[in-house]
Design a protein around this motif. Structure first.
Motif, PDB file in Angstrom:
ATOM      1  N   PRO A  83     -63.648  14.246  50.679  1.00  0.00           N
ATOM      2  CA  PRO A  83     -64.241  14.879  51.856  1.00  0.00           C
ATOM      3  C   PRO A  83     -64.898  13.894  52.810  1.00  0.00           C
ATOM      4  CG  PRO A  83     -64.744  16.151  49.910  1.00  0.00           C
ATOM      5  CD  PRO A  83     -64.088  14.889  49.443  1.00  0.00           C
ATOM      6  N   MET A  84     -65.651  12.937  52.284  1.00  0.00           N
ATOM      7  CA  MET A  84     -66.320  11.987  53.162  1.00  0.00           C
ATOM      8  C   MET A  84     -65.297  11.119  53.894  1.00  0.00           C
ATOM      9  SD  MET A  84     -69.250  13.023  52.740  1.00  0.00           S
ATOM     10  CE  MET A  84     -69.959  11.847  53.872  1.00  0.00           C
ATOM     11  N   TYR A  85     -64.191  10.807  53.206  1.00  0.00           N
ATOM     12  CA  TYR A  85     -63.129  10.041  53.851  1.00  0.00           C
ATOM     13  C   TYR A  85     -62.517  10.839  54.994  1.00  0.00           C
ATOM     14  CZ  TYR A  85     -58.512   8.014  54.462  1.00  0.00           C
ATOM     15  OH  TYR A  85     -57.395   7.468  55.010  1.00  0.00           O
ATOM     16  N   LEU A  86     -62.285  12.139  54.755  1.00  0.00           N
ATOM     17  CA  LEU A  86     -61.714  12.976  55.796  1.00  0.00           C
ATOM     18  C   LEU A  86     -62.664  13.133  56.966  1.00  0.00           C
ATOM     19  CD1 LEU A  86     -60.015  15.766  53.667  1.00  0.00           C
ATOM     20  CD2 LEU A  86     -58.894  14.030  55.041  1.00  0.00           C
ATOM     21  N   VAL A  87     -63.956  13.282  56.667  1.00  0.00           N
ATOM     22  CA  VAL A  87     -64.937  13.368  57.746  1.00  0.00           C
ATOM     23  C   VAL A  87     -64.843  12.141  58.630  1.00  0.00           C
ATOM     24  CG1 VAL A  87     -67.406  13.319  58.269  1.00  0.00           C
ATOM     25  CG2 VAL A  87     -66.554  14.879  56.538  1.00  0.00           C
ATOM     26  N   ALA A  88     -64.743  10.967  58.007  1.00  0.00           N
ATOM     27  CA  ALA A  88     -64.668   9.730  58.775  1.00  0.00           C
ATOM     28  C   ALA A  88     -63.425   9.677  59.638  1.00  0.00           C
ATOM     29  CB  ALA A  88     -64.693   8.532  57.824  1.00  0.00           C
ATOM     30  N   ILE A  89     -62.279  10.021  59.054  1.00  0.00           N
ATOM     31  CA  ILE A  89     -61.025   9.943  59.792  1.00  0.00           C
ATOM     32  C   ILE A  89     -60.963  10.942  60.925  1.00  0.00           C
ATOM     33  CG2 ILE A  89     -58.538  10.335  59.632  1.00  0.00           C
ATOM     34  CD1 ILE A  89     -59.406   7.683  58.495  1.00  0.00           C
TER      35      ILE A  89
ATOM     36  N   LYS B 100     -67.697  -3.566  68.905  1.00  0.00           N
ATOM     37  CA  LYS B 100     -67.994  -3.640  67.473  1.00  0.00           C
ATOM     38  C   LYS B 100     -67.917  -2.251  66.846  1.00  0.00           C
ATOM     39  CE  LYS B 100     -71.053  -6.449  65.689  1.00  0.00           C
ATOM     40  NZ  LYS B 100     -72.324  -7.087  65.261  1.00  0.00           N
ATOM     41  N   TYR B 101     -67.286  -2.193  65.666  1.00  0.00           N
ATOM     42  CA  TYR B 101     -67.215  -0.960  64.882  1.00  0.00           C
ATOM     43  C   TYR B 101     -67.840  -1.247  63.522  1.00  0.00           C
ATOM     44  CZ  TYR B 101     -65.223   2.459  61.646  1.00  0.00           C
ATOM     45  OH  TYR B 101     -65.079   3.406  60.665  1.00  0.00           O
ATOM     46  N   GLU B 102     -68.727  -0.345  63.073  1.00  0.00           N
ATOM     47  CA  GLU B 102     -69.394  -0.522  61.785  1.00  0.00           C
ATOM     48  C   GLU B 102     -69.236   0.734  60.926  1.00  0.00           C
ATOM     49  OE1 GLU B 102     -73.150  -3.264  62.108  1.00  0.00           O
ATOM     50  OE2 GLU B 102     -73.179  -1.860  63.803  1.00  0.00           O
ATOM     51  N   TYR B 103     -69.011   0.529  59.636  1.00  0.00           N
ATOM     52  CA  TYR B 103     -68.801   1.613  58.692  1.00  0.00           C
ATOM     53  C   TYR B 103     -69.658   1.370  57.459  1.00  0.00           C
ATOM     54  CZ  TYR B 103     -66.348   4.463  55.175  1.00  0.00           C
ATOM     55  OH  TYR B 103     -66.043   5.352  54.180  1.00  0.00           O
TER      56      TYR B 103
ATOM     57  N   PRO C 148     -53.981  -5.403  74.254  1.00  0.00           N
ATOM     58  CA  PRO C 148     -54.934  -4.752  75.153  1.00  0.00           C
ATOM     59  C   PRO C 148     -54.954  -3.239  74.908  1.00  0.00           C
ATOM     60  CG  PRO C 148     -53.625  -6.358  76.360  1.00  0.00           C
ATOM     61  CD  PRO C 148     -53.011  -6.244  74.993  1.00  0.00           C
ATOM     62  N   LYS C 149     -56.107  -2.632  75.074  1.00  0.00           N
ATOM     63  CA  LYS C 149     -56.336  -1.190  74.910  1.00  0.00           C
ATOM     64  C   LYS C 149     -56.374  -0.741  73.450  1.00  0.00           C
ATOM     65  CE  LYS C 149     -54.451   0.142  79.419  1.00  0.00           C
ATOM     66  NZ  LYS C 149     -53.543   1.073  80.141  1.00  0.00           N
ATOM     67  N   THR C 150     -56.391  -1.685  72.505  1.00  0.00           N
ATOM     68  CA  THR C 150     -56.558  -1.304  71.109  1.00  0.00           C
ATOM     69  C   THR C 150     -57.941  -0.689  70.902  1.00  0.00           C
ATOM     70  OG1 THR C 150     -55.066  -3.050  70.333  1.00  0.00           O
ATOM     71  CG2 THR C 150     -56.610  -2.151  68.727  1.00  0.00           C
ATOM     72  N   LEU C 151     -58.004   0.391  70.139  1.00  0.00           N
ATOM     73  CA  LEU C 151     -59.247   1.100  69.881  1.00  0.00           C
ATOM     74  C   LEU C 151     -59.645   0.984  68.412  1.00  0.00           C
ATOM     75  CD1 LEU C 151     -58.287   4.367  71.793  1.00  0.00           C
ATOM     76  CD2 LEU C 151     -59.908   2.641  72.613  1.00  0.00           C
ATOM     77  N   ASP C 152     -60.881   1.335  68.095  1.00  0.00           N
ATOM     78  CA  ASP C 152     -61.259   1.528  66.706  1.00  0.00           C
ATOM     79  C   ASP C 152     -61.087   3.010  66.372  1.00  0.00           C
ATOM     80  OD1 ASP C 152     -63.920   3.014  66.992  1.00  0.00           O
ATOM     81  OD2 ASP C 152     -64.351   1.207  68.155  1.00  0.00           O
ATOM     82  N   LYS C 153     -61.169   3.367  65.090  1.00  0.00           N
ATOM     83  CA  LYS C 153     -60.822   4.729  64.683  1.00  0.00           C
ATOM     84  C   LYS C 153     -61.909   5.753  64.993  1.00  0.00           C
ATOM     85  CE  LYS C 153     -62.240   4.420  59.834  1.00  0.00           C
ATOM     86  NZ  LYS C 153     -61.785   4.598  58.432  1.00  0.00           N
ATOM     87  N   LEU C 154     -63.053   5.304  65.512  1.00  0.00           N
ATOM     88  CA  LEU C 154     -64.080   6.249  65.942  1.00  0.00           C
ATOM     89  C   LEU C 154     -64.000   6.496  67.445  1.00  0.00           C
ATOM     90  CD1 LEU C 154     -66.487   7.965  65.029  1.00  0.00           C
ATOM     91  CD2 LEU C 154     -67.970   6.006  65.490  1.00  0.00           C
ATOM     92  N   SER C 155     -63.854   5.431  68.217  1.00  0.00           N
ATOM     93  CA  SER C 155     -63.848   5.580  69.675  1.00  0.00           C
ATOM     94  C   SER C 155     -62.598   6.283  70.193  1.00  0.00           C
ATOM     95  CB  SER C 155     -63.984   4.210  70.359  1.00  0.00           C
ATOM     96  OG  SER C 155     -62.879   3.366  70.072  1.00  0.00           O
ATOM     97  N   ILE C 156     -61.548   6.409  69.383  1.00  0.00           N
ATOM     98  CA  ILE C 156     -60.335   7.088  69.844  1.00  0.00           C
ATOM     99  C   ILE C 156     -60.622   8.518  70.277  1.00  0.00           C
ATOM    100  CG2 ILE C 156     -59.696   7.692  67.468  1.00  0.00           C
ATOM    101  CD1 ILE C 156     -56.798   7.738  68.325  1.00  0.00           C
ATOM    102  N   GLN C 157     -61.563   9.186  69.597  1.00  0.00           N
ATOM    103  CA  GLN C 157     -61.874  10.568  69.973  1.00  0.00           C
ATOM    104  C   GLN C 157     -62.369  10.648  71.413  1.00  0.00           C
ATOM    105  OE1 GLN C 157     -65.220  13.922  69.113  1.00  0.00           O
ATOM    106  NE2 GLN C 157     -64.622  12.701  67.367  1.00  0.00           N
ATOM    107  N   LEU C 158     -63.178   9.678  71.807  1.00  0.00           N
ATOM    108  CA  LEU C 158     -63.696   9.659  73.176  1.00  0.00           C
ATOM    109  C   LEU C 158     -62.604   9.317  74.182  1.00  0.00           C
ATOM    110  CD1 LEU C 158     -67.081   7.800  72.563  1.00  0.00           C
ATOM    111  CD2 LEU C 158     -66.674  10.267  72.682  1.00  0.00           C
TER     112      LEU C 158
ATOM    113  N   ASP D  56     -57.380  -0.552  62.122  1.00  0.00           N
ATOM    114  CA  ASP D  56     -57.938   0.177  60.984  1.00  0.00           C
ATOM    115  C   ASP D  56     -57.357  -0.359  59.688  1.00  0.00           C
ATOM    116  OD1 ASP D  56     -59.120   2.160  59.337  1.00  0.00           O
ATOM    117  OD2 ASP D  56     -57.350   3.434  59.526  1.00  0.00           O
ATOM    118  N   GLY D  57     -58.222  -0.679  58.754  1.00  0.00           N
ATOM    119  CA  GLY D  57     -57.775  -1.110  57.430  1.00  0.00           C
ATOM    120  C   GLY D  57     -56.978  -2.398  57.428  1.00  0.00           C
TER     121      GLY D  57
END
Length: 244
Positions: free
Chosen positions: A7-13, A100-103, A140-150, A169-170
Motif C-alpha cells: 500500500p505505501m508503495y502504491l501511495v507513492a507511485i 531535487k527529489y527526496e524519498y 530535457p523535460k525529464t521529470l521525477d515521479k512526484l512532479s509528473i502529477q503537477l 525513477d529507480g
C-alpha cells in the motif's frame, strides 16, 4: 508481510503520479488558463484491497518558494508504515524543471531513502541510494515521479491533447503515457464535481488499469484515483483542500 508493504508503495507511485498520448476524444472547454498552479494543501483517503483492506490518509502540499522555486510534498502515515516524498523544482514556459527529489519511508521498522539531484548544465541526474551515488544521463523535460502529477495538471490547464512523459525513477528513464477518456460527474466529499477522466496506457499490456479524475474548476486538482491488477485494487478519494 509483503502484502502490507505494497500500500505505501502504491501511495507513492499513484500520488506522485503519481500520473498522460490522449485519445482523439474532444472535450469542449473555455480558453485555457496559462498561469501555473496555485499553492494548496489537500488531504486524501486511500484504501488498498487484497484479501484485507487497509486505509491510509495522505496529504500533499504545493508551496511557492523564492526565486521561482516550488516545493511539492506528499506524506502518509499508518500504524505500520510512513512515507514522505518531496520535489523541488522551477517552472519555465509552463514546463516543470525538477531540481531535487527526496524519498523516505519506514515499513515495519525498515527504512529506505533515495535522493535524485538534477544537473541541467550536464543533463545528468545524480542518484543517491544507500549512500552509493551515481549519475544517469537525462533528456530535457525529464521529470521525477512526484512532479509528473503537477505537469499533467498544468498541461490539462493549457488545453493540451497529448501526454507523454519521461520519468527518472529507480535508476532508469521510464516513459509514462496517458489518454483522455471523457468528462464525468463524480461524487466526492467536496460535493458532485465535473471531472476529466484520464487513463494510463503504457502499462495496459501488464494487466493493469489506472484511472484518474482531475477537476477543472479546482485548478485541475486530482480528486479520485482507481487502480486494479491481479486481484488487488487501490482507491484514492479527496477529503479536503485549501488554498495557501
Amino acid at each position: 508481510m509483503r502484502a502490507r508493504k505494497i500500500p505505501m508503495y502504491l501511495v507513492a507511485i499513484f500520488m506522485s503520479v503519481l500520473m498522460l498520448s490522449l485519445s482523439s476524444t474532444k472535450v469542449s472547454a473555455a480558453a485555457p488558463q496559462t498561469t501555473f498552479l496555485k499553492p494548496y494543501s489537500a488531504v486524501y483517503s486511500t484504501i488498498w484491497k487484497k484479501g484485507i483492506s487497509l486505509k491510509v490518509e495522505g496529504k500533499q502540499t504545493l508551496s511557492k518558494q523564492s526565486d521561482n522555486f516550488w516545493r511539492f510534498v506528499f506524506s502518509a502515515d499508518s500504524m505500520i508504515a510512513s512515507l514522505n516524498e518531496s520535489s523541488t523544482f522551477q517552472v519555465k514556459d509552463h514546463q516543470i524543471i525538477p531540481q531535487k527529489y527526496e524519498y523516505k519511508s519506514t515499513v515495519l521498522g525498515k527504512k529506505r531513502t533515495a535522493t535524485l539531484t538534477f544537473d541541467w548544465d550536464k543533463n545528468l541526474v545524480r542518484n543517491d541510494v544507500k549512500d552509493k551515488p551515481w549519475n544517469l544521463a537525462i533528456n530535457p523535460k525529464t521529470l521525477d515521479k512526484l512532479s509528473i502529477q503537477l505537469q499533467v495538471r498544468q498541461d490539462l490547464k493549457l488545453g493540451k491533447n497529448e501526454f507523454d512523459y519521461q520519468i527518472a525513477d529507480g535508476g532508469y528513464i521510464k516513459n509514462w503515457r496517458f489518454e483522455r477518456d471523457q468528462m464525468e460527474t463524480i461524487k466526492t466529499k467536496l460535493g458532485r464535481l465535473s471531472a476529466i477522466k484520464i487513463i494510463r496506457t503504457d502499462n495496459l499490456d501488464k494487466g493493469k488499469k489506472t484511472s484518474f479524475w482531475f477537476v477543472p474548476k479546482l485548478d485541475y486538482l486530482l480528486v479520485k484515483l482507481e487502480h486494479k491488477e491481479d486481484g488487488e485494487s487501490y482507491y484514492l478519494d479527496i477529503d479536503s483542500v485549501k488554498l495557501l
